[in-house]
Design a protein around this motif. Structure first.
Motif, PDB file in Angstrom:
ATOM      1  N   GLY A 162       0.809  -1.202   0.000  1.00  0.00           N
ATOM      2  CA  GLY A 162       0.000   0.000   0.000  1.00  0.00           C
ATOM      3  C   GLY A 162       0.849   1.262   0.000  1.00  0.00           C
ATOM      4  O   GLY A 162       1.962   1.280   0.518  1.00  0.00           O
ATOM      5  N   SER A 175       0.690   5.395   0.954  1.00  0.00           N
ATOM      6  CA  SER A 175      -0.094   6.330   1.760  1.00  0.00           C
ATOM      7  C   SER A 175      -0.016   7.742   1.207  1.00  0.00           C
ATOM      8  O   SER A 175       0.983   8.147   0.616  1.00  0.00           O
ATOM      9  CB  SER A 175       0.381   6.317   3.214  1.00  0.00           C
ATOM     10  OG  SER A 175       1.718   6.764   3.310  1.00  0.00           O
ATOM     11  N   ASP A 176      -1.090   8.475   1.414  1.00  0.00           N
ATOM     12  CA  ASP A 176      -1.142   9.905   1.118  1.00  0.00           C
ATOM     13  C   ASP A 176      -2.134  10.503   2.095  1.00  0.00           C
ATOM     14  O   ASP A 176      -3.338  10.258   2.008  1.00  0.00           O
ATOM     15  CB  ASP A 176      -1.572  10.163  -0.325  1.00  0.00           C
ATOM     16  CG  ASP A 176      -1.440  11.639  -0.723  1.00  0.00           C
ATOM     17  OD1 ASP A 176      -1.795  12.510   0.095  1.00  0.00           O
ATOM     18  OD2 ASP A 176      -0.971  11.912  -1.842  1.00  0.00           O
ATOM     19  N   ASN A 188      -4.425  10.681   5.004  1.00  0.00           N
ATOM     20  CA  ASN A 188      -5.141   9.674   5.782  1.00  0.00           C
ATOM     21  C   ASN A 188      -5.526   8.442   4.980  1.00  0.00           C
ATOM     22  O   ASN A 188      -6.257   7.583   5.472  1.00  0.00           O
ATOM     23  CB  ASN A 188      -6.428  10.284   6.364  1.00  0.00           C
ATOM     24  CG  ASN A 188      -6.148  11.388   7.354  1.00  0.00           C
ATOM     25  OD1 ASN A 188      -5.319  11.237   8.241  1.00  0.00           O
ATOM     26  ND2 ASN A 188      -6.812  12.522   7.190  1.00  0.00           N
ATOM     27  N   PHE A 189      -5.018   8.332   3.784  1.00  0.00           N
ATOM     28  CA  PHE A 189      -5.440   7.269   2.886  1.00  0.00           C
ATOM     29  C   PHE A 189      -4.295   6.323   2.565  1.00  0.00           C
ATOM     30  O   PHE A 189      -3.144   6.743   2.413  1.00  0.00           O
ATOM     31  CB  PHE A 189      -5.990   7.854   1.584  1.00  0.00           C
ATOM     32  CG  PHE A 189      -7.157   8.777   1.790  1.00  0.00           C
ATOM     33  CD1 PHE A 189      -8.447   8.289   1.845  1.00  0.00           C
ATOM     34  CD2 PHE A 189      -6.952  10.137   1.956  1.00  0.00           C
ATOM     35  CE1 PHE A 189      -9.512   9.129   2.055  1.00  0.00           C
ATOM     36  CE2 PHE A 189      -8.015  10.990   2.165  1.00  0.00           C
ATOM     37  CZ  PHE A 189      -9.304  10.490   2.218  1.00  0.00           C
ATOM     38  N   ILE A 190      -4.633   5.046   2.472  1.00  0.00           N
ATOM     39  CA  ILE A 190      -3.682   4.038   2.019  1.00  0.00           C
ATOM     40  C   ILE A 190      -4.252   3.416   0.757  1.00  0.00           C
ATOM     41  O   ILE A 190      -5.350   2.864   0.753  1.00  0.00           O
ATOM     42  CB  ILE A 190      -3.440   2.957   3.093  1.00  0.00           C
ATOM     43  CG1 ILE A 190      -2.807   3.587   4.339  1.00  0.00           C
ATOM     44  CG2 ILE A 190      -2.537   1.863   2.535  1.00  0.00           C
ATOM     45  CD1 ILE A 190      -2.571   2.614   5.475  1.00  0.00           C
ATOM     46  N   THR A 244      -4.081   0.800  -2.481  1.00  0.00           N
ATOM     47  CA  THR A 244      -3.556  -0.468  -2.995  1.00  0.00           C
ATOM     48  C   THR A 244      -4.045  -0.632  -4.430  1.00  0.00           C
ATOM     49  O   THR A 244      -4.879   0.138  -4.917  1.00  0.00           O
ATOM     50  CB  THR A 244      -4.024  -1.676  -2.160  1.00  0.00           C
ATOM     51  OG1 THR A 244      -5.407  -1.949  -2.436  1.00  0.00           O
ATOM     52  CG2 THR A 244      -3.839  -1.426  -0.673  1.00  0.00           C
TER      53      THR A 244
END
Length: 541
Positions: free
Chosen positions: A471, A473-474, A476-478, A480
């Motif tokens: 994954g 991240s950016d 608060n987001f992960i 895939t």
């Protein structure tokens, strides 16, 4: 045998939400530095590339996705650092699709149908494709010169946007951009704008993608023949593109090429999709194993045990595929069956007379002379999910013309079971090796040219590899690469979601900051990925 249906995806679209903790009354304000653009002059930004640059998503180009293309997102950040206007050749609607003179050439976008991606028309009915390259092209010049489907050498080709050359030698998306200069190349249109900054991205992807999505088709006479671009051709093209874009001293960012076979278009469909609990498949397993049992004895006799086909009654089984790398033993199969004293009795269970034995022996030899069950090393392309277990009508017609009844012809025409999946549905390990070798060669060129010209480089290959394994991240987001659930990849399993393009835009800003001394990320001048959708409803127009 009835058509067998397999549910390959049962994911429910998951909305990502950001959460924050406020356990203290003390508010700590972290000062954010002012934006500086370092060595960059962002006055005139031109983006050159293919489908990723255009904002292509969900198997189509449509207006909302274009407005959320990563170059357009970048231009919005650049505006805070002296960047000028950024124009795009927007489509006419949010359905997508293209027509020429009222005749559809590409269909509208995919949507999530509750279990799998489906064409939007399957939910809302027929759509009139309103973007017509012969009737309503927009007026340029355009800062976004992303051309879906373009290979590296296409970006240099004169006439690639001339309607008179369509379909043989022109790209319909580029036809929309050339205006009064139909024979201008993509590079020429870019250079005509005298860019002060450029991005050159996803160049090389289509040079291997066409071969991959065709299942590695190597037959030059096949309709889907789409060979890998030789690395020398790619190298010359990429070098010429960068030389042109930097001729006036412009700085820029390039991207390398990911291993496209790691994308969900190639990893979603399992090689063992045949479920014995399926009422249309499970009861047929004993008969199927009886049929293949006769062939398996021949495979053993010719020392080819890897070709044996056995369907499990307790676990999922692999599909049967055609493998063009195997020696063709059709004649050996036919001869062995004809020489078997028990073969006439064997075919009697299908209601066939003894005199039909030579015909059936020939049919089995032809059908299974280059086949085996799939392994974990084989990659089934995403569209195969709607083919596996269905009746191949062409095979039925052919078998009936040879004297078989419609029922028997249907039983021997089940895709992936009694009718081996054709080459176009499977990327074999040897074909994957070809794709990887070309990709590695392309990336060596990209790295070398970027270093020589002092350009920033986004490691798109590394980003997607990390997304596929752990994954990315950016905020608060992960993200895939999982189809539907991962947030990064669109419904075609190849292109990004709008949120994915926003995350990619931030990767460009990171590369620019590291290379040119700007501070977009530190100054907080970046895309808020949460403001961008991962999917578009079928009701969205």
């Amino acid at each position: 045998m009835k058509n067998i249906k397999y549910v390959l995806l049962s994911a429910i679209l998951i909305g990502f939400t950001a959460c924050s903790d406020d356990d203290s009354n003390d508010v700590v304000i972290v000062p954010v530095p002012e934006l500086t653009t370092g060595e960059l002059d962002l006055t005139t930004y031109v983006a050159v590339g293919a489908s990723f640059t255009a904002g292509y998503s969900d198997n189509a180009l449509f207006k909302a996705a274009q407005e959320k293309s990563f170059p357009n997102i970048l231009s919005q950040q650049f505006a805070q650092g002296g960047g000028g206007a950024f124009t795009q050749p927007l489509m006419n609607d949010n359905y997508g699709g293209l027509a020429v003179g009222g005749n559809r050439i590409f269909g509208p976008r995919l949507v999530f149908g509750g279990k799998t991606p489906v064409p939007i028309e399957s939910l809302i009915g027929p759509i009139t494709v309103s973007t017509d390259i012969a009737m309503n092209n927009p007026t340029g010049p355009f800062n976004n010169l992303g051309v879906p489907g373009a290979k590296s050498f296409h970006l240099l080709a004169p006439g690639y946007g001339n309607l008179a050359n369509f379909p043989a030698a022109a790209n319909p998306y580029f036809v929309r951009m050339t205006g009064t200069t139909p024979n201008a190349s993509v590079l020429e249109l870019a250079m005509a704008q005298n860019p002060t900054f450029f991005t050159l991205s996803d160049v090389g992807g289509n040079d291997v993608l066409g071969y991959a999505v065709s299942g590695g088709e190597s037959d030059i006479s096949a309709d889907n023949y789409n060979p890998i671009t030789p690395p020398a051709v790619f190298g010359g093209s990429f070098t010429a593109l960068v030389d042109g874009l930097t001729a006036n001293g412009a700085k820029g960012v390039v991207t390398n090429v990911p291993y496209i076979t790691s994308l969900p278009h190639f990893t979603t469909v399992p090689h063992k999709p045949l479920n014995p609990t399926n009422p249309d498949f499970g009861p047929q397993i004993p008969l199927l194993n009886s049929i293949f049992g006769a062939l398996n004895q021949i495979y053993e006799a010719v020392q080819q045990p890897n070709r044996k086909v056995v369907f499990s009654e307790t676990a999922a089984s692999a599909v049967v595929i055609r493998d063009e790398t195997l020696a063709d033993i059709s004649l050996q199969i036919e001869g062995a069956l004809n020489n078997s004293p028990t073969f006439p009795a064997f075919i009697a269970q299908f209601g066939l007379p003894a005199q039909a034995a030579p015909l059936v022996a020939n049919l089995l030899g032809t059908a299974y002379g280059q086949t085996r069950q799939a392994t974990s090393g084989d990659l089934l392309v995403l569209p195969s999910s709607s083919i596996i277990g269905t009746v191949n009508t062409g095979s039925v017609a052919a078998l009936m013309s040879m004297g078989l009844s419609q029922q028997l012809a249907g039983q021997f025409s089940i895709e992936g079971i009694t009718f081996p999946l054709a080459d176009k549905w499977v990327v074999l390990p040897s074909e994957q090796d070809e794709i990887k070798a070309a990709t590695d060669a392309y990336n060596a060129t990209i790295q070398s040219v970027a270093d020589a010209k002092g350009l920033a480089l986004v490691d798109f290959k590394g980003i997607l590899q990390k997304a596929a394994t752990q994954g990315v991240s950016d905020g608060n987001f992960i993200f895939t690469t999982a189809l539907v659930q991962g947030g990064l990849m669109g419904l075609d399993g190849i292109h990004l979601t709008s949120r994915g393009y926003a995350a990619l835009a931030n990767k460009f800003l990171e590369a620019m900051d590291a290379k040119y001394g700007s501070n977009f990320i530190e100054a907080g001048v970046k895309a808020d990925v949460g403001a961008y959708p991962t999917n578009y409803s079928h009701t969205f127009q």
